[in-house]
Design a protein around this motif. Structure first.
Motif, mmCIF file in Angstrom:
data_model
loop_
_atom_site.group_PDB
_atom_site.id
_atom_site.type_symbol
_atom_site.label_atom_id
_atom_site.label_comp_id
_atom_site.label_asym_id
_atom_site.label_seq_id
_atom_site.Cartn_x
_atom_site.Cartn_y
_atom_site.Cartn_z
ATOM 1 N N PHE A 1 0.822 -1.200 0.000
ATOM 2 C CA PHE A 1 0.000 0.000 0.000
ATOM 3 C C PHE A 1 0.863 1.259 0.000
ATOM 4 O O PHE A 1 0.580 2.228 -0.721
ATOM 5 N N LEU A 2 1.943 1.254 0.784
ATOM 6 C CA LEU A 2 2.830 2.418 0.810
ATOM 7 C C LEU A 2 3.518 2.602 -0.537
ATOM 8 O O LEU A 2 3.677 3.736 -1.015
ATOM 9 N N ALA A 3 3.939 1.508 -1.152
ATOM 10 C CA ALA A 3 4.530 1.602 -2.485
ATOM 11 C C ALA A 3 3.525 2.145 -3.491
ATOM 12 O O ALA A 3 3.882 2.887 -4.415
ATOM 13 N N THR A 4 2.265 1.794 -3.296
ATOM 14 C CA THR A 4 1.207 2.292 -4.183
ATOM 15 C C THR A 4 1.034 3.799 -4.035
ATOM 16 O O THR A 4 0.871 4.522 -5.026
ATOM 17 N N LYS A 5 1.094 4.315 -2.796
ATOM 18 C CA LYS A 5 0.984 5.761 -2.585
ATOM 19 C C LYS A 5 2.116 6.499 -3.292
ATOM 20 O O LYS A 5 1.892 7.523 -3.951
ATOM 21 N N ILE A 6 3.339 5.976 -3.158
ATOM 22 C CA ILE A 6 4.488 6.621 -3.810
ATOM 23 C C ILE A 6 4.305 6.626 -5.322
ATOM 24 O O ILE A 6 4.525 7.649 -5.995
ATOM 25 N N THR A 7 3.916 5.491 -5.863
ATOM 26 C CA THR A 7 3.771 5.373 -7.321
ATOM 27 C C THR A 7 2.621 6.224 -7.826
ATOM 28 O O THR A 7 2.718 6.833 -8.902
ATOM 29 N N PHE A 8 1.550 6.295 -7.052
ATOM 30 C CA PHE A 8 0.407 7.124 -7.455
ATOM 31 C C PHE A 8 0.820 8.590 -7.585
ATOM 32 O O PHE A 8 0.526 9.238 -8.608
ATOM 33 N N ILE A 9 1.522 9.114 -6.567
ATOM 34 C CA ILE A 9 1.876 10.529 -6.638
ATOM 35 C C ILE A 9 2.908 10.776 -7.729
ATOM 36 O O ILE A 9 2.948 11.860 -8.324
ATOM 37 N N ASN A 10 3.733 9.780 -8.039
ATOM 38 C CA ASN A 10 4.691 9.949 -9.140
ATOM 39 C C ASN A 10 3.977 9.989 -10.491
ATOM 40 O O ASN A 10 4.414 10.711 -11.402
ATOM 41 N N GLU A 11 2.905 9.238 -10.640
ATOM 42 C CA GLU A 11 2.113 9.335 -11.875
ATOM 43 C C GLU A 11 1.402 10.681 -11.950
ATOM 44 O O GLU A 11 1.342 11.301 -13.019
ATOM 45 N N ILE A 12 0.873 11.140 -10.828
ATOM 46 C CA ILE A 12 0.233 12.456 -10.800
ATOM 47 C C ILE A 12 1.258 13.536 -11.144
ATOM 48 O O ILE A 12 0.943 14.521 -11.839
ATOM 49 N N ALA A 13 2.500 13.358 -10.682
ATOM 50 C CA ALA A 13 3.557 14.328 -10.985
ATOM 51 C C ALA A 13 3.781 14.443 -12.485
ATOM 52 O O ALA A 13 3.966 15.550 -13.019
ATOM 53 N N ALA A 14 3.783 13.301 -13.180
ATOM 54 C CA ALA A 14 3.969 13.329 -14.631
ATOM 55 C C ALA A 14 2.846 14.100 -15.305
ATOM 56 O O ALA A 14 3.075 14.882 -16.246
ATOM 57 N N LEU A 15 1.626 13.924 -14.812
ATOM 58 C CA LEU A 15 0.492 14.659 -15.371
ATOM 59 C C LEU A 15 0.585 16.142 -15.028
ATOM 60 O O LEU A 15 0.270 17.001 -15.869
ATOM 61 N N CYS A 16 1.032 16.453 -13.818
ATOM 62 C CA CYS A 16 1.196 17.860 -13.418
ATOM 63 C C CYS A 16 2.129 18.590 -14.367
ATOM 64 O O CYS A 16 1.891 19.754 -14.714
ATOM 65 N N GLY B 1 -3.860 11.124 4.383
ATOM 66 C CA GLY B 1 -2.616 11.350 5.113
ATOM 67 C C GLY B 1 -1.513 11.840 4.201
ATOM 68 O O GLY B 1 -1.520 11.599 2.996
ATOM 69 N N ASN B 2 -0.526 12.524 4.781
ATOM 70 C CA ASN B 2 0.506 13.166 3.961
ATOM 71 C C ASN B 2 1.762 12.333 3.774
ATOM 72 O O ASN B 2 2.647 12.706 3.009
ATOM 73 N N LYS B 3 1.881 11.199 4.432
ATOM 74 C CA LYS B 3 3.097 10.408 4.317
ATOM 75 C C LYS B 3 3.116 9.614 3.012
ATOM 76 O O LYS B 3 2.086 9.156 2.529
ATOM 77 N N PHE B 4 4.320 9.486 2.447
ATOM 78 C CA PHE B 4 4.546 8.728 1.209
ATOM 79 C C PHE B 4 3.838 9.351 0.011
ATOM 80 O O PHE B 4 3.482 8.669 -0.937
ATOM 81 N N LEU B 5 3.660 10.664 0.065
ATOM 82 C CA LEU B 5 3.077 11.388 -1.055
ATOM 83 C C LEU B 5 4.066 12.421 -1.591
ATOM 84 O O LEU B 5 3.679 13.520 -1.963
ATOM 85 N N HIS B 6 5.338 12.065 -1.613
ATOM 86 C CA HIS B 6 6.371 12.973 -2.109
ATOM 87 C C HIS B 6 6.883 12.454 -3.444
ATOM 88 O O HIS B 6 7.462 11.364 -3.516
ATOM 89 N N ALA B 7 6.668 13.234 -4.481
ATOM 90 C CA ALA B 7 7.077 12.810 -5.819
ATOM 91 C C ALA B 7 8.594 12.741 -5.918
ATOM 92 O O ALA B 7 9.319 13.500 -5.276
ATOM 93 N N GLY B 8 9.079 11.820 -6.718
ATOM 94 C CA GLY B 8 10.516 11.658 -6.887
ATOM 95 C C GLY B 8 10.839 10.685 -8.002
ATOM 96 O O GLY B 8 9.996 10.429 -8.875
ATOM 97 N N PRO B 9 12.034 10.097 -7.973
ATOM 98 C CA PRO B 9 12.473 9.233 -9.067
ATOM 99 C C PRO B 9 12.086 7.773 -8.915
ATOM 100 O O PRO B 9 12.634 6.909 -9.593
ATOM 101 N N GLY B 10 11.143 7.459 -8.031
ATOM 102 C CA GLY B 10 10.695 6.082 -7.838
ATOM 103 C C GLY B 10 11.194 5.515 -6.526
ATOM 104 O O GLY B 10 12.160 5.993 -5.946
ATOM 105 N N TYR B 11 10.505 4.481 -6.040
ATOM 106 C CA TYR B 11 10.912 3.876 -4.777
ATOM 107 C C TYR B 11 11.998 2.826 -5.001
ATOM 108 O O TYR B 11 12.172 2.293 -6.086
ATOM 109 N N GLY B 12 12.748 2.564 -3.934
ATOM 110 C CA GLY B 12 13.777 1.529 -3.952
ATOM 111 C C GLY B 12 13.912 0.967 -2.565
ATOM 112 O O GLY B 12 12.984 1.005 -1.766
#
Length: 434
Positions: free
Chosen positions: A213-228, A249-260
Motif C-alpha cells: 500500500f505504501l509503495a502504491t501511494k508513492i507510485t500514485f503521486i509519481n504518476e500524478i507528478a507526470a500529469l502535473c 494522510g501526507n506520508k509517502f506522497l512525495h514525488a521523486g524518481p521512484g521507490y527503492g
C-alpha cells in the motif's frame, strides 16, 4: 528473558539491540565470522543513526553479546528470533526462503526446553506453518511454539520505529506463546503502544499488505507528478492538498524518481507472486511494480532532455545515490538505473553521498567519488539531486552555479524551487511534477 537473534543484518541487529535495551538478555548470532568480529569490537556493519551508541550501552551493561555459536546463543532462551534475509528469488520474483528454513532446521537441533521460535524476517503467507513443520520433523520431541512478528522499521529511523511503534503485530496460536511475546514487548505495552495479536497467516499478510500500500501511494503521486508537468500544476501543492485529508494522510506522497530499498521492491514482487499462485491476481500491485520501473526510465529521459538530448561528453554531478537519506543502503535505488544510463550515454559522472560509497563503488563502476559537492560541481554541465540528504537541503546555490561550466540543476526530490535556482544563477531548473 534470554533471547537469541539469528542474523545480524539490518533487521536482526536493530531488533536485537533494541530488545536488549528493553532489559532482556540478547545474544545475536551470525555465521559470518568477520561480522561477529566487527560487532565484538564495537563496530557496526551498517549505517543507522544512533545504533552504535545504543549497542555500546547495552554491551557495557552485559545485556547484549555476539557469537557465531548457535548452540550457545539458543541455550536457555525463551524465544529465538529468525531474522535472516529473504531476497527476491532469481527468475520468478518469489521470496527466497532458503535461509529461513535452514535457520529453523538448525535451531531445532539445538533446542531442548520450551521455546517460542519467532519469524522476524518478511515471509509469504504459509511460511510459519512450514517452519513449524521443519522444526517438528527435525526434533519430534521438542516442546515449542511458532510466532510471526513482522518488522516495520524505516531505514534511517529504525530505532525510533522500534521504541515508539505505530503497532506491534504478533501472530500466535497458543496462550503460552502469547504470554512469552507479551513479556518480550511488555515495555511497549506499559506505554500504551498497540500490540495486535492475530493468527499466523494474518500477521504474515499484514506486512506485505502494508508495504504494497505504501509503495502504491508513492507510485500514485509519481504518476500524478507526470500529469502535473503536462498540465501546469504543482505536485507539491497537490500532495499537500491531498495529505490534509485525514483519510489519505501526507506520508509517502512525495514525488521523486521512484521507490527503492530493501523492502518495497522485494515485497511487492513477492505479494504479486503470492496472488498469482492462489489465482487471485493483484492487479494494482502488479501495476505499481511496472509503473515504478517506468518512472525511473522517465527520469533518465528528463535528464537527457535537460542535457540537450544527449549525455555524450557531459560532466554530471550527482548528489546522493542511496535509496533514501540516513542509510547506506543501495538496494534497488533509482540511482542504479539513472547513473549507469548517463555513463552508458557517454557522460562523466561525479558522485557525492555521505554514506553511499561503501556499497556504491561495486554497484556503480565508472563513477568518480567526491566528498565536497562544490568540488564535484566544478565545470560540470549539470547537477542532479537524487537523494535528499540534509547536506543537500541547504546548498549555497549561488556558489554552486558559479563554479559550473553550464549551470543546470535537476532537483529530482523537489528540495528547491525554480525561483531559488534561477535567482542563484542557474540557467535551467528541472524538478518532478512542477
Amino acid at each position: 528473558m534470554k533471547i537469541a537473534m539469528i542474523g545480524t543484518g539490518y533487521v536482526g541487529l536493530v531488533s536485537g539491540v533494541c530488545l536488549s535495551d528493553f532489559g532482556h538478555e540478547v545474544v545475536c548470532v551470525d555465521k559470518n565470522p568477520d561480522k561477529i568480529g566487527m560487532l565484538e569490537r564495537g563496530e557496526v556493519p551498517i549505517f543507522e543513526p544512533g545504533l552504535d551508541m545504543l549497542m555500546e550501552r547495552n554491551v557495557a551493561a552485559g545485556r547484549l553479546s555476539f557469537t557465531g555459536d548457535l548452540a550457545q546463543a539458543v541455550e536457555g532462551a525463551g524465544a529465538v528470533f529468525i531474522a535472516v534475509g529473504t531476497p527476491t528469488r532469481r527468475g520468478d520474483g518469489h521470496a527466497d526462503l532458503s535461509y529461513v528454513y535452514a535457520a529453523a532446521e538448525e535451531v531445532a537441533g539445538c533446542l531442548s526446553g520450551h521455546t517460542v521460535i519467532v519469524t522476524k524476517s518478511t515471509v509469504p503467507v504459509g511460511t510459519n506453518r512450514k517452519v513449524e513443520e521443519i522444526v517438528r520433523e527435525a526434533n519430534p520431541a521438542l516442546d515449542f511454539d511458532v510466532a510471526s512478528n513482522p518488522e516495520f522499521l524505516r531505514e534511517g529511523a529504525a530505532i525510533d520505529d522500534f521504541m515508539r511503534p505505530d503497532r506491534v503485530v504478533v501472530g500466535v496460536e497458543s496462550e503460552r506463546a502469547k504470554e512469552v511475546m507479551g513479556e518480550i514487548y511488555r515495555p511497549l505495552f506499559l506505554r500504551d503502544f498497540p500490540i495486535v495479536y492475530t493468527g499466523l497467516e494474518t500477521a504474515e499478510m499484514i506486512k506485505y499488505a502494508a508495504n504494497a500500500f505504501l509503495a502504491t501511494k508513492i507510485t500514485f503521486i509519481n504518476e500524478i507528478a507526470a500529469l502535473c508537468e503536462r498540465v501546469g500544476a504543482d505536485v507539491k501543492a497537490v500532495s499537500r492538498g491531498m495529505g490534509l485529508d485525514n483519510r489519505i494522510g501526507n506520508k509517502f506522497l512525495h514525488a521523486g524518481p521512484g521507490y527503492g530499498g530493501s523492502c518495497f521492491p522485494k515485497d511487492t514482487n513477492a505479494l504479486a507472486r503470492i496472488g498469482q499462485d492462489h489465482s487471485v491476481p493483484l492487479q494494482i500491485t502488479e501495476t505499481v511494480i511496472k509503473v515504478n520501473e517506468e518512472i525511473k526510465r522517465r527520469m533518465v529521459e528528463k535528464l537527457q532532455d535537460m542535457c540537450g538530448g544527449s549525455f555524450n561528453g557531459k560532466t554530471i554531478c550527482v548528489l546522493g545515490v542511496t535509496f533514501k537519506p540516513n542509510t547506506d543502503d543501495m538496494r534497488e535505488a533509482p540511482s542504479l538505473t539513472i547513473v549507469p544510463a548517463m555513463i552508458g550515454g557517454g557522460a562523466t559522472v561525479r558522485v557525492v553521498d555521505p554514506q553511499g560509497r561503501r556499497e556504491g563503488e561495486a554497484l556503480l563502476p565508472g563513477v568518480n567519488w567526491e566528498t565536497d559537492p562544490y568540488a564535484a560541481a566544478r565545470d560540470a554541465d549539470a547537477v542532479v539531486i537524487l537523494t535528499e540528504w540534509n547536506e543537500f537541503r541547504a546548498l549555497d546555490l549561488t556558489r554552486m552555479a558559479s563554479v559550473m561550466g553550464t549551470p543546470r540543476l535537476a532537483d529530482l526530490r523537489n528540495i528547491y524551487t525554480r525561483e531559488d535556482a534561477l535567482d542563484a544563477g542557474f540557467a535551467e531548473y528541472v524538478a518532478v511534477g512542477r
